[in-house]
Scaffold this active site. Structure first.
Site: not given
Ligand code: NAI
Length: 334
Positions: A126, A173, A206, A230
């Site tokens: 972002y 991640k 995930d 988000d």
């Protein structure tokens, strides 16, 4: 009795003015000691100000220290950053806090979801640093700093401690983004040492999505970077009945902006059909933040009573009530 506080009110775009009017009516009905100072932001005011975030709005939030904000749309093709992203950067609202709780009476797959998503609000993808390297190849930079990762981790652990929460899960991640998400995990681990009473775990994003859908009760406080946060917030909203129900706050050191998770809902805007619950619950968070605990508890209890009775429901939850019907019912329940 609390002192009167002035709150900057930003109606926003789409359903923003409708849900804001409903929320302010309820805040007035509960006689919260608040004064409202209205300012503009969003795509619908660009022609008036030449920007979606007029400086007077930012100044007002800084002066008052607290704002209640409706959703603002992102006008495509103006070259302007989204008003939300700009506001979070200019006011350094580094922590997004989104409590996700089942509403008794709203039937969903799970009955007792009670978790909190803490999202870093200023960095990651972002940051908006994108470059065309050669025609047909674009690079978007994921920016992660030790300072931002440490303060969001500290915010999450302190929130957990202050609110009697037992566990913080760092969502990442780092198996793929070894340096960027690796830094985030390092910071979380370091901060965790100051909170020995709070259980700490690390979950890959995930896997986290799958676990949330399978059994949300295994989570308590989730802390994560901007993009994952988000996506996780909307996923979690879905667990408790949708975007119409979930509140949020963007918190910095100098000020805090309270707003719903949902957007401007262009499909129902202007029809008087929007569910004001998410903004109203954001206002409850604001009352709590301002120390107006009694009014916060009364509004929340009235809202839960309306849901518990099950008679008045807006369209997003399968009912026929308008925004006004729903607001009237909450005021009657106060
Ligand atoms: P959205 O949240 O506006 O709408 C998604 C779906 O949820 C729509 O079907 C809508 O009718 C429904 N919905 C949302 N809020 C509702 C409510 N209070 N009551 C009943 N139904 C509700 O998401 P979308 O369509 O992706 O975004 C529309 C615009 O909003 C975009 O310009 C986006 O950038 C902006 N946006 C702004 C946010 C903010 O200001 N905090 C957050 C998310 C999106």
């Amino acid at each position: 009795m609390s002192d009167t506080r002035t709150v900057t009110v930003i109606n926003g775009d789409g359903i923003g003015p409708e849900v804001m009017q409903a929320t302010v009516r309820i805040l007035e009905a509960v006689k919260a000691p608040l004064k409202f100072e209205y300012h503009d932001a969003g795509s619908e005011v660009i022609t008036k100000y030449g920007t979606n975030l007029p400086p007077a709005t930012v100044d007002s939030v800084l002066r008052n220290g607290v704002a209640l904000k409706g959703p603002t749309g992102t006008a495509v093709g103006t070259g302007l950053p989204s008003a939300n992203v700009a506001m979070r950067k200019q006011l350094d609202l580094y922590a997004s806090l989104r409590p996700v709780k089942s509403v008794p009476g709203v039937k969903t797959r799970y009955e007792s979801v009670d978790l909190v998503v803490v999202r870093e609000n200023t960095e990651s993808l972002y940051a908006g640093v994108e470059n065309i390297i050669v025609p047909g190849v674009v690079v978007a930079l994921k920016i992660m700093s030790e300072k931002a990762c440490t303060r969001i981790a500290r915010f999450a652990f302190e929130y957990a401690r202050a609110n009697g929460r037992k566990k913080v899960s760092a969502v990442h991640k780092a198996n793929i983004m070894k340096l960027a998400d690796g830094l985030f995990l390092d910071c979380c681990r370091r901060v965790n040492r100051d909170f020995p009473e709070i259980q700490y775990e690390e979950v890959i994003i995930d896997n986290c999505c799958m676990q949330l859908v399978k059994d949300p009760s295994r989570f308590d406080v989730l802390v994560t970077e901007n993009l994952y946060g988000d996506i996780l917030s909307d996923l979690c909203a879905g667990l408790v009945g949708g975007l119409g129900l979930v509140p949020g706050a963007n918190i910095g050191e100098r000020c805090a902006v309270f707003e719903a998770v949902h957007g401007t809902a262009p499909d129902i805007a202007g029809k008087g059909l929007a569910n004001p619950t998410a903004l109203l619950m954001s206002a409850v968070m604001m009352l709590d933040y301002l120390g107006m605990k009694e009014q916060a508890a009364r509004v929340e209890a009235a809202l839960l009573r309306v849901y518990g009775e099950g008679q008045v429901r807006t369209g997003d939850l399968g009912g026929k009530a308008t925004t006004r019907d729903f607001t009237d019912a909450v005021i009657a329940a106060l």
